[in-house]
Design a protein around this motif. Structure first.
Motif, short mmCIF file in Angstrom:
data_model
loop_
_atom_site.label_atom_id
_atom_site.label_comp_id
_atom_site.label_asym_id
_atom_site.label_seq_id
_atom_site.Cartn_x
_atom_site.Cartn_y
_atom_site.Cartn_z
N SER A 1 0.75 -1.15 -0.08
CA SER A 1 0.01 -0.17 -0.07
C SER A 1 0.72 1.28 -0.01
CB SER A 1 -0.91 0.05 1.09
OG SER A 1 -1.80 -0.92 1.24
N LEU A 2 2.03 1.20 0.54
CA LEU A 2 2.76 2.23 0.62
C LEU A 2 3.52 2.68 -0.59
CD1 LEU A 2 4.45 4.39 2.45
CD2 LEU A 2 6.13 2.70 2.94
N PHE A 3 3.86 1.47 -1.36
CA PHE A 3 4.45 1.71 -2.64
C PHE A 3 3.47 2.03 -3.68
CE2 PHE A 3 7.67 -1.46 -1.04
CZ PHE A 3 8.42 -0.68 -0.33
N LEU B 1 7.76 0.12 -8.09
CA LEU B 1 8.71 0.17 -7.21
C LEU B 1 10.13 0.05 -7.91
CD1 LEU B 1 10.03 -0.01 -4.27
CD2 LEU B 1 9.71 -2.54 -4.38
N PHE B 2 10.22 -0.68 -8.75
CA PHE B 2 11.43 -1.01 -9.39
C PHE B 2 11.87 0.08 -10.46
CE2 PHE B 2 11.66 -4.97 -7.30
CZ PHE B 2 13.24 -5.36 -7.37
N THR B 3 10.63 0.61 -11.14
CA THR B 3 11.00 1.83 -12.07
C THR B 3 10.89 3.26 -11.43
OG1 THR B 3 8.53 1.53 -12.81
CG2 THR B 3 10.16 0.35 -14.07
N ASP B 4 9.74 3.58 -10.77
CA ASP B 4 9.55 4.92 -10.48
C ASP B 4 10.27 5.34 -9.33
OD1 ASP B 4 7.91 5.15 -12.56
OD2 ASP B 4 5.96 4.82 -11.67
N ILE B 5 10.24 4.30 -8.34
CA ILE B 5 10.70 4.73 -6.62
C ILE B 5 11.95 4.47 -6.62
CG2 ILE B 5 10.36 4.19 -4.40
CD1 ILE B 5 7.48 3.15 -4.91
N ALA C 1 17.37 -11.14 -9.63
CA ALA C 1 17.56 -11.82 -8.14
C ALA C 1 16.49 -10.82 -7.23
CB ALA C 1 18.87 -12.06 -7.77
N SER C 2 17.14 -9.87 -7.22
CA SER C 2 16.40 -8.52 -6.34
C SER C 2 14.99 -8.59 -6.72
CB SER C 2 16.91 -7.26 -6.55
OG SER C 2 18.31 -7.32 -5.99
N ARG C 3 14.61 -8.51 -7.88
CA ARG C 3 12.92 -8.62 -8.35
C ARG C 3 12.50 -9.85 -7.70
NH1 ARG C 3 9.89 -5.38 -12.25
NH2 ARG C 3 11.93 -4.37 -12.72
N ARG C 4 12.88 -10.82 -7.95
CA ARG C 4 12.23 -12.03 -7.36
C ARG C 4 12.26 -12.35 -5.84
NH1 ARG C 4 15.06 -16.52 -11.66
NH2 ARG C 4 13.67 -16.02 -13.41
N ARG C 5 13.13 -11.46 -5.20
CA ARG C 5 13.07 -11.47 -3.80
C ARG C 5 11.81 -10.73 -3.34
NH1 ARG C 5 18.60 -11.51 -0.06
NH2 ARG C 5 16.80 -11.63 1.52
N VAL C 6 11.82 -9.44 -4.00
CA VAL C 6 10.45 -8.53 -3.67
C VAL C 6 9.31 -9.16 -4.25
CG1 VAL C 6 9.51 -6.33 -4.09
CG2 VAL C 6 12.09 -6.54 -3.86
N GLY D 1 2.18 -5.42 -10.50
CA GLY D 1 1.94 -3.81 -10.84
C GLY D 1 2.53 -2.87 -9.72
N VAL D 2 2.46 -3.28 -8.43
CA VAL D 2 3.14 -2.80 -7.38
C VAL D 2 4.63 -2.82 -7.47
CG1 VAL D 2 3.51 -2.47 -4.81
CG2 VAL D 2 1.17 -2.76 -6.02
N VAL D 3 5.13 -3.95 -7.89
CA VAL D 3 6.72 -4.19 -7.97
C VAL D 3 7.14 -3.46 -9.01
CG1 VAL D 3 8.34 -5.97 -8.15
CG2 VAL D 3 6.50 -6.46 -6.69
N HIS D 4 6.55 -3.44 -10.01
CA HIS D 4 7.13 -2.85 -11.42
C HIS D 4 7.18 -1.35 -11.04
CE1 HIS D 4 7.77 -1.61 -15.27
NE2 HIS D 4 6.67 -0.74 -15.28
#
Length: 189
Positions: free
Chosen positions: A27-29, A79-83, A61-66, A74-77
């Motif tokens: 929710s935060l991301f 996180l990795f692109t914008d944030i 590997a980091s993406r898979r851990r998250v 969508g939230v993970v994407h």
């Protein structure tokens, strides 16, 4: 890894706590800021900052851990692109907790936890620019100082010689004038 807290966990058991923290982080991301209790916000901060650190690495590997923690792709994407790109120059401190008072129903202390997406403070940017300017100025200046220093060193002995001659001439004149003054003093007596 943050040290585990003492005392009762959030919710019922450890699995419920992990799920709650994962949902709070998602929710935060997604919303960039959420309102929750102070206790949950304090428990969420190291959890979310660790996930942001993984996102800054950006590898598979980091993406898979998250993705193991947050199941919403969508939230993970985001996180990795914008944030992750927004906090790339920041070395920690990705979240901010602000206390907002107590909740009306049960008087629980509430807080807003939000992502700090601002660029690193302008003062630090100015300091970095000044350091770069000082380094670039120091390199050419050191090359220029060598001939200038040699020229100054060549001028100094000549100046000293001229000053020394003037000083010696003044001393000789003073010595010559001194006996005459002594003779005048003797005559007055």
């Amino acid at each position: 890894m943050p040290t585990p807290t003492k005392g009762p966990r959030l919710g019922g058991g450890p699995a419920h706590e992990r799920l709650m923290l994962a949902n709070l982080a998602a929710s935060l991301f997604e919303h960039k800021r959420i309102t929750t209790t102070v206790t949950k916000a304090k428990r969420l901060r190291p959890y979310a900052e660790r996930l942001i650190t993984f996102a800054k690495r950006g590898d598979l590997a980091s993406r898979r851990r998250v993705l193991g923690v947050i199941s919403n792709k969508g939230v993970v994407h985001e996180l990795f692109t914008d944030i992750a790109t927004a906090v790339q120059n920041r070395e920690g401190g990705y979240t901010r907790i602000t206390k907002i008072g107590n909740r009306k129903g049960d008087n629980a202390p509430m807080a807003v936890i939000e992502l700090v997406l601002d660029p690193v403070s302008p003062k630090q940017a100015v300091v970095q620019e000044a350091e770069k300017a000082a380094e670039s100025a120091a390199k050419p200046a050191s090359a220029e100082e060598t001939p200038a220093a040699e020229a100054e060193a060549a001028d100094i002995p000549e100046t000293r010689t001229a000053d020394a001659e003037v000083t010696e001439d003044a001393a000789v004149e003073a010595d010559e004038a001194a006996p005459e003054d002594d003779e005048k003093d003797d005559e007055k007596k």
